[in-house]
Design an enzyme around this catalytic site. Structure first.
Site, mmCIF file in Angstrom:
data_model
loop_
_atom_site.group_PDB
_atom_site.id
_atom_site.type_symbol
_atom_site.label_atom_id
_atom_site.label_comp_id
_atom_site.label_asym_id
_atom_site.label_seq_id
_atom_site.Cartn_x
_atom_site.Cartn_y
_atom_site.Cartn_z
ATOM 1 C CG ASP A 1 30.560 41.992 42.039
ATOM 2 O OD1 ASP A 1 31.076 43.194 40.961
ATOM 3 O OD2 ASP A 1 31.978 41.607 42.039
ATOM 4 C CB THR B 1 35.716 41.773 42.830
ATOM 5 O OG1 THR B 1 34.563 42.747 41.577
ATOM 6 C CG2 THR B 1 34.977 41.610 43.671
ATOM 7 C CG ASN C 1 39.421 41.988 40.992
ATOM 8 O OD1 ASN C 1 39.048 42.898 42.126
ATOM 9 N ND2 ASN C 1 38.282 42.247 39.885
ATOM 10 C CG ASP D 1 30.988 42.909 38.051
ATOM 11 O OD1 ASP D 1 30.984 44.073 37.680
ATOM 12 O OD2 ASP D 1 31.638 41.208 37.556
ATOM 13 C CG HIS E 1 32.188 42.973 33.498
ATOM 14 N ND1 HIS E 1 33.400 44.350 33.554
ATOM 15 C CD2 HIS E 1 32.454 42.231 34.388
ATOM 16 C CE1 HIS E 1 33.686 44.257 34.728
ATOM 17 N NE2 HIS E 1 33.266 43.089 35.003
ATOM 18 C CG ASP F 1 31.900 45.147 43.613
ATOM 19 O OD1 ASP F 1 30.394 45.774 42.951
ATOM 20 O OD2 ASP F 1 32.778 43.860 42.985
ATOM 21 C CG HIS F 2 32.574 47.778 41.220
ATOM 22 N ND1 HIS F 2 31.941 47.172 40.219
ATOM 23 C CD2 HIS F 2 33.375 46.273 41.105
ATOM 24 C CE1 HIS F 2 32.391 46.539 39.326
ATOM 25 N NE2 HIS F 2 32.527 45.271 41.020
ATOM 26 C CG HIS G 1 34.108 47.517 37.603
ATOM 27 N ND1 HIS G 1 35.606 46.727 38.313
ATOM 28 C CD2 HIS G 1 33.621 46.054 36.919
ATOM 29 C CE1 HIS G 1 35.628 45.416 38.302
ATOM 30 N NE2 HIS G 1 34.315 44.967 37.657
#
Length: 439
Positions: free
Chosen positions: A37, A73, A94, A197, A201, A244-245, A351
């Site tokens: 992720d 996600t 999400n 991920d 963040h 995913d991103h 994201h």
């Protein structure tokens, strides 16, 4: 003498035509899809990653791939596993929500809620199972629910409070998955990791902590390749590694003027429902009769904010035709979070910005017996991973928006060929019996 010749010739045919895998006579290899992720496309370029580098030589690397427009996600993972655009599969955020009842549920609270995921687009797990394969999901979003009453053969769902960065557990996951292949004869497994991920963040993408977690991921890739060899799966297992991103640094005051929508509209009087304060993508349903007023108030409110009426959303976003998309869609420029009433956002990175931004692009690596070696592929959309996976598994695809032409260059020319040669050898063996019987 004829019997001796017959047996020797037949034995040589069967030795030469050993099947690709021991999966019940099927002629296609097993497949593992791994998602890390938030793994931005260039995260490995400023870190020492010997194992990922080795995969480039032993398999395929795409320059980058483009996720769907809502770079979150759940929407992105479901695009990968269904091959459908977001407007077709219906997982538009999400958060699970209902703009009539005002329900809002967090991402992890949705992971066992079939009504959020089951919108008519079948994920590959179910399509493959309907064609006789065994499939499993380890923490992959969407893997823990049922589709038209069917569940994934085996699924583990991530729980609240789960620590995503435990390297020991990462290896245990791989051990478990290897057992699913070797002991339980699964054909297709999806495996999800929640990093990088969380680090992106918490501290931002341009940090030593992010580099450290990429090094951990690289060690995990090394452990994976060793485990594949240890379990004698090298010639029978294809692996796709993707994400995913991406991730970008959030722009904060006083360096910039942040977007705070309450500066421009009165939420109490004008808003019926909103999904905001969640990165750079948001949706807003004005109160009845107030749609134009809210749109007019926001369309030129901030230089880094773009607002679309649902009917004017660009077609190439592939989101407008779904009923879950609200009346107004709001998109912040890269790094500009959408704040509703207050600015309380603490994430350093995020994201959900436009998928056309390079910071939102993601990695793609693939290796195994059906992939060519040392191939650098051109960029493509993540929706096209689905037909690639179907090709590798020998599955007839469900309706999808992907294109196999995006990925065919990565593949060897004889997928399933060894098993096909085995079938030909059986026919040839039978012919030989007849010939020798006549001699």
């Amino acid at each position: 003498m004829k019997l001796e010749i017959l047996l020797a010739f037949g034995f040589s045919l069967f030795v030469d035509s050993k099947p690709l895998s021991n999966i019940g006579g099927r002629k296609f290899n097993k497949l593992l899809l791994i998602s890390f992720d938030g793994f931005r496309w260039n995260y490995d370029q400023d870190v020492d990653t010997p194992n990922l580098d080795k995969l480039v030589q032993e398999g395929v690397k795409a320059k980058y791939i483009t996720p769907p427009m809502i770079t979150m996600t759940s929407p992105s993972h479901f695009t990968t596993i269904t091959g459908r655009w977001i407007e077709d599969h219906g997982v538009v955020h999400n958060m699970m929500f209902n703009s009539t009842t005002l329900l809002k549920l967090s991402h992890k609270a949705t992971l066992k809620r079939s009504e959020w995921w089951d919108n008519g687009a079948l994920p590959l797990w179910i399509t493959a199972q309907n064609q006789g394969l065994k499939t499993a999901s380890y923490f992959y979003p969407g893997g823990g629910v049922s589709y038209a009453g069917q569940s994934v053969n085996r699924s583990l769902v991530e729980t609240f409070g789960h620590a995503d960065d435990n390297e020991t557990e990462w290896r245990e996951k791989i051990d478990t998955v290897m057992g699913w292949y070797t002991k339980d004869d699964f054909d297709f497994v999806t495996l999800y990791y929640g990093e990088p991920d969380n680090v992106g963040h918490r501290v931002g993408p341009e940090t030593p902590q992010r580099k450290k977690i990429i090094e951990q991921i690289d060690r995990t890739i090394g452990y994976l390749t060793e485990s594949i060899q240890k379990n004698n799966l090298t010639d029978h297992l294809n692996v796709i590694i993707t994400s995913d991103h991406g991730m970008t640094t959030i722009k904060k005051s006083p360096e910039v003027e942040e977007i705070k929508l309450s500066n421009y509209i009165n939420f109490k009087n004008l808003s019926h429902f909103e999904l905001l304060d969640y990165g750079g993508f948001g949706m807003l349903r004005p109160r009845k009769g107030k749609e134009q007023e809210v749109f007019d108030a926001l369309k030129h409110a901030h230089p880094n904010l773009t607002v679309y009426k649902k009917e004017d959303i660009p077609e190439h976003f592939h989101i407008a035709k779904n009923s879950r998309i609200q009346d107004l869609v709001l998109i912040g420029d890269l790094g500009f979070n959408l704040n509703s009433r207050y600015i309380f956002y603490v994430n350093k990175g995020d994201h959900s910005f436009s998928n056309q931004e390079m910071d939102m692009k993601v990695i793609f690596r693939a290796f195994g017996p059906d992939f060519k070696k040392n191939v650098l592929a051109e960029p493509f959309d993540s929706v096209s991973i689905y037909p690639l996976m179907c090709k590798l598994l020998g599955v007839k695809p469900a309706p999808n928006n992907g294109s196999l032409s995006d990925t065919e260059v990565m593949l060897v020319n004889d997928i399933g060929g060894n098993a096909g040669r085995m079938q030909m050898s059986i026919s040839l063996f039978a012919t030989t019996i007849l010939i020798l019987a006549v001699i």
